[in-house]
Design a protein around this motif. Sequence first.
Motif, PDB file in Angstrom:
ATOM      1  N   GLY A  28      14.957 -13.498  -1.221  1.00 23.86           N
ATOM      2  CA  GLY A  28      15.579 -12.198  -1.374  1.00 23.86           C
ATOM      3  C   GLY A  28      15.658 -11.997  -2.945  1.00 23.86           C
ATOM      4  N   THR A  29      15.212 -12.748  -3.765  1.00 20.45           N
ATOM      5  CA  THR A  29      15.271 -12.518  -5.351  1.00 20.45           C
ATOM      6  C   THR A  29      13.740 -12.016  -5.445  1.00 20.45           C
ATOM      7  OG1 THR A  29      14.810 -14.630  -6.018  1.00 20.45           O
ATOM      8  CG2 THR A  29      17.369 -13.970  -5.613  1.00 20.45           C
ATOM      9  N   MET A  30      13.707 -11.493  -6.638  1.00 23.57           N
ATOM     10  CA  MET A  30      12.516 -10.990  -7.236  1.00 23.57           C
ATOM     11  C   MET A  30      11.863 -12.299  -7.869  1.00 23.57           C
ATOM     12  SD  MET A  30      10.989  -8.388  -8.005  1.00 23.57           S
ATOM     13  CE  MET A  30       9.274  -8.320  -8.284  1.00 23.57           C
ATOM     14  N   ALA A  31      12.425 -13.506  -8.122  1.00 22.96           N
ATOM     15  CA  ALA A  31      11.839 -14.711  -8.405  1.00 22.96           C
ATOM     16  C   ALA A  31      11.282 -15.266  -7.307  1.00 22.96           C
ATOM     17  CB  ALA A  31      12.530 -15.482  -9.257  1.00 22.96           C
ATOM     18  N   GLY A  32      11.932 -15.262  -6.163  1.00 24.42           N
ATOM     19  CA  GLY A  32      11.425 -15.803  -4.984  1.00 24.42           C
ATOM     20  C   GLY A  32      10.212 -15.184  -4.525  1.00 24.42           C
ATOM     21  N   PHE A  33      10.419 -13.645  -4.657  1.00 20.65           N
ATOM     22  CA  PHE A  33       9.150 -12.986  -4.151  1.00 20.65           C
ATOM     23  C   PHE A  33       8.019 -13.406  -4.760  1.00 20.65           C
ATOM     24  CE2 PHE A  33       6.695  -9.285  -4.896  1.00 20.65           C
ATOM     25  CZ  PHE A  33       6.135  -8.863  -3.776  1.00 20.65           C
ATOM     26  N   GLY A  93       4.852   3.691   2.582  1.00 20.49           N
ATOM     27  CA  GLY A  93       4.726   4.692   1.346  1.00 20.49           C
ATOM     28  C   GLY A  93       3.669   4.444   0.408  1.00 20.49           C
ATOM     29  N   SER A  94       3.165   3.464   0.348  1.00 18.65           N
ATOM     30  CA  SER A  94       1.682   2.893  -0.325  1.00 18.65           C
ATOM     31  C   SER A  94       1.859   3.408  -1.764  1.00 18.65           C
ATOM     32  CB  SER A  94       0.732   3.507   0.370  1.00 18.65           C
ATOM     33  OG  SER A  94       0.752   5.147   0.242  1.00 18.65           O
ATOM     34  N   GLY A  95       2.241   4.186  -2.223  1.00 17.10           N
ATOM     35  CA  GLY A  95       2.480   4.617  -3.623  1.00 17.10           C
ATOM     36  C   GLY A  95       1.204   4.890  -4.552  1.00 17.10           C
ATOM     37  N   PRO A  96       1.034   3.925  -5.664  1.00 13.88           N
ATOM     38  CA  PRO A  96      -0.231   4.218  -6.120  1.00 13.88           C
ATOM     39  C   PRO A  96      -1.269   3.312  -5.525  1.00 13.88           C
ATOM     40  CG  PRO A  96       1.488   2.511  -7.365  1.00 13.88           C
ATOM     41  CD  PRO A  96       2.072   3.196  -6.199  1.00 13.88           C
ATOM     42  N   LEU A  97      -1.101   2.485  -4.579  1.00 16.68           N
ATOM     43  CA  LEU A  97      -2.179   1.721  -3.793  1.00 16.68           C
ATOM     44  C   LEU A  97      -2.709   2.479  -2.478  1.00 16.68           C
ATOM     45  CD1 LEU A  97      -0.218  -1.854  -3.543  1.00 16.68           C
ATOM     46  CD2 LEU A  97      -2.306  -1.016  -5.236  1.00 16.68           C
ATOM     47  N   SER A 156       5.023 -14.107   4.226  1.00 13.96           N
ATOM     48  CA  SER A 156       6.201 -14.277   3.820  1.00 13.96           C
ATOM     49  C   SER A 156       6.835 -13.562   2.783  1.00 13.96           C
ATOM     50  CB  SER A 156       6.442 -15.596   3.251  1.00 13.96           C
ATOM     51  OG  SER A 156       7.914 -16.243   2.988  1.00 13.96           O
ATOM     52  N   ALA A 157       6.179 -13.347   1.819  1.00 10.36           N
ATOM     53  CA  ALA A 157       6.464 -12.449   0.663  1.00 10.36           C
ATOM     54  C   ALA A 157       6.735 -10.901   1.209  1.00 10.36           C
ATOM     55  CB  ALA A 157       5.366 -12.322  -0.245  1.00 10.36           C
ATOM     56  N   SER A 158       6.093 -10.461   2.106  1.00  7.57           N
ATOM     57  CA  SER A 158       6.323  -9.283   2.703  1.00  7.57           C
ATOM     58  C   SER A 158       7.625  -9.066   3.740  1.00  7.57           C
ATOM     59  CB  SER A 158       5.162  -8.685   3.577  1.00  7.57           C
ATOM     60  OG  SER A 158       5.028  -9.510   4.825  1.00  7.57           O
ATOM     61  N   THR A 159       7.966 -10.029   4.025  1.00  9.78           N
ATOM     62  CA  THR A 159       9.380  -9.817   4.612  1.00  9.78           C
ATOM     63  C   THR A 159      10.458 -10.270   4.120  1.00  9.78           C
ATOM     64  OG1 THR A 159       9.009 -12.247   5.671  1.00  9.78           O
ATOM     65  CG2 THR A 159       8.000 -10.670   7.130  1.00  9.78           C
ATOM     66  N   THR A 160      10.321 -10.900   2.814  1.00  9.09           N
ATOM     67  CA  THR A 160      11.512 -11.127   1.887  1.00  9.09           C
ATOM     68  C   THR A 160      11.427 -10.469   0.799  1.00  9.09           C
ATOM     69  OG1 THR A 160      10.377 -13.050   0.932  1.00  9.09           O
ATOM     70  CG2 THR A 160      11.596 -13.596   2.934  1.00  9.09           C
ATOM     71  N   ALA A 161      10.633  -9.428   0.619  1.00  4.47           N
ATOM     72  CA  ALA A 161      10.489  -8.740  -0.540  1.00  4.47           C
ATOM     73  C   ALA A 161      11.807  -7.998  -0.863  1.00  4.47           C
ATOM     74  CB  ALA A 161       9.473  -7.683  -0.622  1.00  4.47           C
ATOM     75  N   PRO A 162      12.183  -7.819  -2.026  1.00  2.00           N
ATOM     76  CA  PRO A 162      13.677  -7.323  -2.590  1.00  2.00           C
ATOM     77  C   PRO A 162      13.742  -5.888  -2.517  1.00  2.00           C
ATOM     78  CG  PRO A 162      12.464  -7.927  -4.502  1.00  2.00           C
ATOM     79  CD  PRO A 162      11.509  -8.642  -3.457  1.00  2.00           C
ATOM     80  N   GLY A 163      12.276  -5.177  -2.427  1.00  5.42           N
ATOM     81  CA  GLY A 163      12.262  -3.709  -2.568  1.00  5.42           C
ATOM     82  C   GLY A 163      10.738  -3.419  -1.711  1.00  5.42           C
ATOM     83  N   ASN A 164      10.867  -2.079  -1.458  1.00  8.08           N
ATOM     84  CA  ASN A 164       9.581  -1.338  -0.686  1.00  8.08           C
ATOM     85  C   ASN A 164       8.191  -1.511  -1.491  1.00  8.08           C
ATOM     86  OD1 ASN A 164       8.728   0.212   1.474  1.00  8.08           O
ATOM     87  ND2 ASN A 164       8.239   1.773   0.176  1.00  8.08           N
ATOM     88  N   GLU A 165       8.537  -1.006  -2.865  1.00  9.69           N
ATOM     89  CA  GLU A 165       7.300  -1.304  -3.561  1.00  9.69           C
ATOM     90  C   GLU A 165       6.670  -2.826  -3.460  1.00  9.69           C
ATOM     91  OE1 GLU A 165       6.054  -0.973  -8.343  1.00  9.69           O
ATOM     92  OE2 GLU A 165       7.827  -0.217  -7.597  1.00  9.69           O
TER      93      GLU A 165
END
Length: 251
Positions: free
Chosen positions: A123-128, A199-203, A157-166
């Motif tokens: 759940g942290t940015m470092a973990g992500f 949302g995809s954004g710049p991608l 795993s990163a996609s399910t524990t990411a700290p934000g939508n981006e």
Amino acid sequence: MTRIATAASKQRKLVIAAGIVILAAALAGSLYLTKRSAFRSQASEALFKARTKLAADLKSYGDSLAPAKEAKKAESTAKDAKGKAAKKETPVAPSLEFAKFDVSEKLKDGVAALEKVAEDFPGTMAGFDARMELGGLYFDHATGPADYEHASQWFGSASTTAPGNEQTIAALYNLGYAQEALGKCADSVKTFDRALNSGSGPLLGELLLSKARCQETLGDKAGAKATYENVIKQLPNTESAKTAETKKATL
């Protein structure tokens, strides 16, 4: 007067009780924020140490691939035609940026350290970041399907524990590529759609083009054409639109 005094006494007690509740809540909130901040700091420090170990592993493996350093003593006394000391270039280790090798074996300490960060600090940015780096290592240096499977697992795993939508979108984007590398384009299309729906954004352009590419691989020309048209519509006058127009013309 007695009733008034009694009511006033009750009100004072309610005010005091409310004040105590508010104070307790404020203290609890402050403790929580302090603890969360400390947890994040620990996560950042652990990630830094893990990256240091990874860098050491990469350097060690890179150095092992450098051309053998022959006779340093002879090099120091070598002479050129004019009798001056001849200069010889020091052997340089090859770039490992996209080299293919066994990540689990060659980068053992760094991988283990990153895995611990991912496990200890969810759940942290470092973990992500640890999960994304692990996925990237296995993907970039893959020697076979097993490595792409590892990459898929870490990106998933990163996609399910990411700290934000981006961060979720970035992880899904990479997951789609790993699935495509495994020949699972049907799964890739679904993954790219998940990212697009987030949302995809710049991608946006990359996601749509990747989706269309997988649709072509699956033989879904109608779907690919519709996706290319979507790129042209949503991103007019861009490189993505130009690419989509070129790809669409070949269908």
